[in-house]
Design a protein around this motif. Sequence first.
Motif, PDB file in Angstrom:
ATOM      1  N   VAL A  82       0.848  -1.188   0.000  1.00 47.36           N
ATOM      2  CA  VAL A  82       0.000   0.000   0.000  1.00 47.36           C
ATOM      3  C   VAL A  82       0.886   1.242   0.000  1.00 47.36           C
ATOM      4  O   VAL A  82       1.862   1.322   0.752  1.00 47.36           O
ATOM      5  N   ARG A  83       0.548   2.227  -0.844  1.00 45.20           N
ATOM      6  CA  ARG A  83       1.274   3.500  -0.845  1.00 45.20           C
ATOM      7  C   ARG A  83       0.614   4.443   0.150  1.00 45.20           C
ATOM      8  O   ARG A  83      -0.581   4.736   0.045  1.00 45.20           O
ATOM      9  N   PHE A  84       1.389   4.920   1.101  1.00 45.83           N
ATOM     10  CA  PHE A  84       0.906   5.853   2.112  1.00 45.83           C
ATOM     11  C   PHE A  84       1.496   7.236   1.848  1.00 45.83           C
ATOM     12  O   PHE A  84       2.682   7.363   1.532  1.00 45.83           O
ATOM     13  N   VAL A  85       0.665   8.256   1.999  1.00 46.77           N
ATOM     14  CA  VAL A  85       1.085   9.641   1.831  1.00 46.77           C
ATOM     15  C   VAL A  85       0.843  10.367   3.148  1.00 46.77           C
ATOM     16  O   VAL A  85      -0.297  10.467   3.611  1.00 46.77           O
ATOM     17  N   VAL A  86       1.899  10.842   3.772  1.00 48.49           N
ATOM     18  CA  VAL A  86       1.786  11.561   5.042  1.00 48.49           C
ATOM     19  C   VAL A  86       1.437  13.017   4.752  1.00 48.49           C
ATOM     20  O   VAL A  86       2.228  13.750   4.169  1.00 48.49           O
ATOM     21  N   ASP A  87       0.248  13.431   5.141  1.00 42.70           N
ATOM     22  CA  ASP A  87      -0.183  14.809   4.921  1.00 42.70           C
ATOM     23  C   ASP A  87       0.433  15.738   5.967  1.00 42.70           C
ATOM     24  O   ASP A  87       0.549  15.395   7.149  1.00 42.70           O
ATOM     25  N   HIS A  88       0.787  16.935   5.520  1.00 47.58           N
ATOM     26  CA  HIS A  88       1.196  18.031   6.402  1.00 47.58           C
ATOM     27  C   HIS A  88       2.371  17.653   7.318  1.00 47.58           C
ATOM     28  O   HIS A  88       2.465  18.137   8.459  1.00 47.58           O
ATOM     29  N   ALA A  89       3.238  16.792   6.789  1.00 52.36           N
ATOM     30  CA  ALA A  89       4.452  16.386   7.513  1.00 52.36           C
ATOM     31  C   ALA A  89       4.160  15.800   8.895  1.00 52.36           C
ATOM     32  O   ALA A  89       5.049  15.713   9.731  1.00 52.36           O
ATOM     33  N   ALA A 118      13.833  24.277   9.599  1.00 53.91           N
ATOM     34  CA  ALA A 118      14.160  23.126  10.441  1.00 53.91           C
ATOM     35  C   ALA A 118      13.273  21.939  10.090  1.00 53.91           C
ATOM     36  O   ALA A 118      13.733  20.786  10.047  1.00 53.91           O
ATOM     37  N   VAL A 119      11.988  22.198   9.833  1.00 45.61           N
ATOM     38  CA  VAL A 119      11.080  21.132   9.405  1.00 45.61           C
ATOM     39  C   VAL A 119      11.549  20.541   8.083  1.00 45.61           C
ATOM     40  O   VAL A 119      11.609  19.321   7.907  1.00 45.61           O
ATOM     41  N   ALA A 120      11.902  21.406   7.136  1.00 48.80           N
ATOM     42  CA  ALA A 120      12.340  20.936   5.820  1.00 48.80           C
ATOM     43  C   ALA A 120      13.605  20.098   5.914  1.00 48.80           C
ATOM     44  O   ALA A 120      13.749  19.098   5.204  1.00 48.80           O
ATOM     45  N   ARG A 121      14.524  20.500   6.783  1.00 52.11           N
ATOM     46  CA  ARG A 121      15.761  19.712   6.920  1.00 52.11           C
ATOM     47  C   ARG A 121      15.460  18.302   7.396  1.00 52.11           C
ATOM     48  O   ARG A 121      16.052  17.324   6.914  1.00 52.11           O
ATOM     49  N   VAL A 122      14.549  18.169   8.345  1.00 52.22           N
ATOM     50  CA  VAL A 122      14.180  16.834   8.827  1.00 52.22           C
ATOM     51  C   VAL A 122      13.538  16.026   7.709  1.00 52.22           C
ATOM     52  O   VAL A 122      13.889  14.853   7.480  1.00 52.22           O
ATOM     53  N   LEU A 123      12.607  16.630   6.983  1.00 54.25           N
ATOM     54  CA  LEU A 123      11.914  15.905   5.922  1.00 54.25           C
ATOM     55  C   LEU A 123      12.865  15.471   4.820  1.00 54.25           C
ATOM     56  O   LEU A 123      12.757  14.354   4.294  1.00 54.25           O
ATOM     57  N   LEU A 124      13.803  16.337   4.457  1.00 51.82           N
ATOM     58  CA  LEU A 124      14.764  15.969   3.414  1.00 51.82           C
ATOM     59  C   LEU A 124      15.691  14.856   3.892  1.00 51.82           C
ATOM     60  O   LEU A 124      16.076  13.981   3.117  1.00 51.82           O
ATOM     61  N   ASP A 125      16.022  14.878   5.172  1.00 54.27           N
ATOM     62  CA  ASP A 125      16.880  13.818   5.708  1.00 54.27           C
ATOM     63  C   ASP A 125      16.135  12.494   5.794  1.00 54.27           C
ATOM     64  O   ASP A 125      16.683  11.432   5.458  1.00 54.27           O
ATOM     65  N   VAL A 126      14.881  12.531   6.235  1.00 54.06           N
ATOM     66  CA  VAL A 126      14.116  11.303   6.462  1.00 54.06           C
ATOM     67  C   VAL A 126      13.598  10.712   5.157  1.00 54.06           C
ATOM     68  O   VAL A 126      13.707   9.504   4.911  1.00 54.06           O
ATOM     69  N   PHE A 127      13.019  11.559   4.306  1.00 55.53           N
ATOM     70  CA  PHE A 127      12.378  11.068   3.091  1.00 55.53           C
ATOM     71  C   PHE A 127      13.244  11.248   1.840  1.00 55.53           C
ATOM     72  O   PHE A 127      13.124  10.471   0.894  1.00 55.53           O
ATOM     73  N   GLY A 128      14.072  12.285   1.829  1.00 54.64           N
ATOM     74  CA  GLY A 128      14.779  12.634   0.598  1.00 54.64           C
ATOM     75  C   GLY A 128      13.834  13.330  -0.352  1.00 54.64           C
ATOM     76  O   GLY A 128      12.606  13.161  -0.276  1.00 54.64           O
ATOM     77  N   PRO A 129      14.341  14.123  -1.290  1.00 60.99           N
ATOM     78  CA  PRO A 129      13.466  14.901  -2.176  1.00 60.99           C
ATOM     79  C   PRO A 129      12.600  14.051  -3.088  1.00 60.99           C
ATOM     80  O   PRO A 129      11.534  14.504  -3.517  1.00 60.99           O
ATOM     81  N   GLU A 140      11.407  15.488  19.151  1.00 63.01           N
ATOM     82  CA  GLU A 140      10.497  14.377  19.410  1.00 63.01           C
ATOM     83  C   GLU A 140       9.692  14.042  18.169  1.00 63.01           C
ATOM     84  O   GLU A 140       9.477  12.867  17.839  1.00 63.01           O
ATOM     85  N   TRP A 141       9.218  15.079  17.462  1.00 64.83           N
ATOM     86  CA  TRP A 141       8.510  14.854  16.193  1.00 64.83           C
ATOM     87  C   TRP A 141       9.407  14.127  15.207  1.00 64.83           C
ATOM     88  O   TRP A 141       8.993  13.151  14.575  1.00 64.83           O
ATOM     89  N   ALA A 142      10.655  14.583  15.079  1.00 64.78           N
ATOM     90  CA  ALA A 142      11.580  13.954  14.132  1.00 64.78           C
ATOM     91  C   ALA A 142      11.849  12.504  14.513  1.00 64.78           C
ATOM     92  O   ALA A 142      11.905  11.623  13.647  1.00 64.78           O
ATOM     93  N   ALA A 143      11.999  12.237  15.799  1.00 65.44           N
ATOM     94  CA  ALA A 143      12.282  10.874  16.250  1.00 65.44           C
ATOM     95  C   ALA A 143      11.123   9.934  15.951  1.00 65.44           C
ATOM     96  O   ALA A 143      11.339   8.771  15.583  1.00 65.44           O
ATOM     97  N   GLN A 144       9.881  10.423  16.113  1.00 67.70           N
ATOM     98  CA  GLN A 144       8.728   9.573  15.845  1.00 67.70           C
ATOM     99  C   GLN A 144       8.453   9.434  14.343  1.00 67.70           C
ATOM    100  O   GLN A 144       7.950   8.408  13.893  1.00 67.70           O
ATOM    101  N   LEU A 145       8.777  10.483  13.578  1.00 65.35           N
ATOM    102  CA  LEU A 145       8.524  10.440  12.142  1.00 65.35           C
ATOM    103  C   LEU A 145       9.534   9.564  11.411  1.00 65.35           C
ATOM    104  O   LEU A 145       9.191   8.926  10.400  1.00 65.35           O
ATOM    105  N   THR A 146      10.757   9.496  11.908  1.00 62.32           N
ATOM    106  CA  THR A 146      11.839   8.822  11.179  1.00 62.32           C
ATOM    107  C   THR A 146      11.543   7.364  10.848  1.00 62.32           C
ATOM    108  O   THR A 146      11.735   6.947   9.697  1.00 62.32           O
ATOM    109  N   PRO A 147      11.095   6.526  11.775  1.00 58.13           N
ATOM    110  CA  PRO A 147      10.818   5.137  11.389  1.00 58.13           C
ATOM    111  C   PRO A 147       9.793   5.024  10.269  1.00 58.13           C
ATOM    112  O   PRO A 147       9.951   4.205   9.356  1.00 58.13           O
ATOM    113  N   LEU A 148       8.729   5.837  10.335  1.00 55.83           N
ATOM    114  CA  LEU A 148       7.725   5.826   9.275  1.00 55.83           C
ATOM    115  C   LEU A 148       8.341   6.270   7.960  1.00 55.83           C
ATOM    116  O   LEU A 148       8.105   5.668   6.900  1.00 55.83           O
TER     117      LEU A 148
END
Length: 293
Positions: free
Chosen positions: A156-163, A212-223, A177-185
């Motif tokens: 299943v393809r999952f799309v995380v809305d609004h980071a 700061a939010v964008a840096r986490v998202l780029l690190d976790v998901f990549g562009p 804490e947000w980054a730590a919980q988001l990273t496994p997903l």
Amino acid sequence: MTALDAHVHLWDPGLHDHAWLRSAGELNRPFLLDDLTAAAGSVTAVVVQAGRTVAEARWLLSLAARSARLSGVVVHADLADPAGVDTIDALRAEDGSSALVGVRDPVGAGEGARLGLPQVRRSLAALGERGLTMDLLLGHGTLREAYAAARDLPQVRFVVDHAAISAVNVRREGLSEWAAQLTPLGRLPNVVCKLSGLGKATAEPGGVPMDAVARVLLDVFGPRRLMFGSDWPVSTQWSAYEDVAGAAAGVLGGLTADEAAAVWGGTAVGAYGLDPAGTSTMDRMTMIRQREH
């Protein structure tokens, strides 16, 4: 400004009663395609449910059938109801349904356990069999349940809305804490994420910095697993459309051309199975070039 906006809403309270709009101030009026054009020019978009009725789903699909501006539609379905997938199948069988690309069943605070319910799991698996995405609008404390669902259903393809920024109270627990919980997903290959819906979290005093939010998202998901979404017209509570897109372009300015093309359209095309021809109406790099000079 963008090739494809992966997250907008359209609604007309005169046609469909959205209870949450009654206390939403200036948002409690029609926001239609002409309003989107006035705000964003000729941007193409994925439109996401704002209500929870089949009538709204049919209306959105009818709009998409009449306008190439709407590349895809994400509708609501109650995945805990055994009839939820039947409703989706009925919509897919109707004329003009080709724009139906995904489903969203919001999971709010205290509802995270829904993602582990046997019926919800069966419904999610059925979405995967039909090539539809599951958009995750997550409330507080639901990231771990979302991870378990995506881990257990790799088809299943999952799309995380609004980071998933609302899934953790960043004011209390902090960005880490947000980054730590988001990273496994975010490490799961069947999960992508929207850089969207950050207005309240970033604009209010004491809010989290967007870079700061964008840096986490780029690190976790990549562009290549990250997509831009304006969350218009909800975003108008804090910023004009061009300011939302401009802020995103500012924090993404260090990307290569190929990486930027993914965020500004390519990731959404792949995740939702869209027609790439529908994303070519704008120069996705124009704003980034302007901000670099």
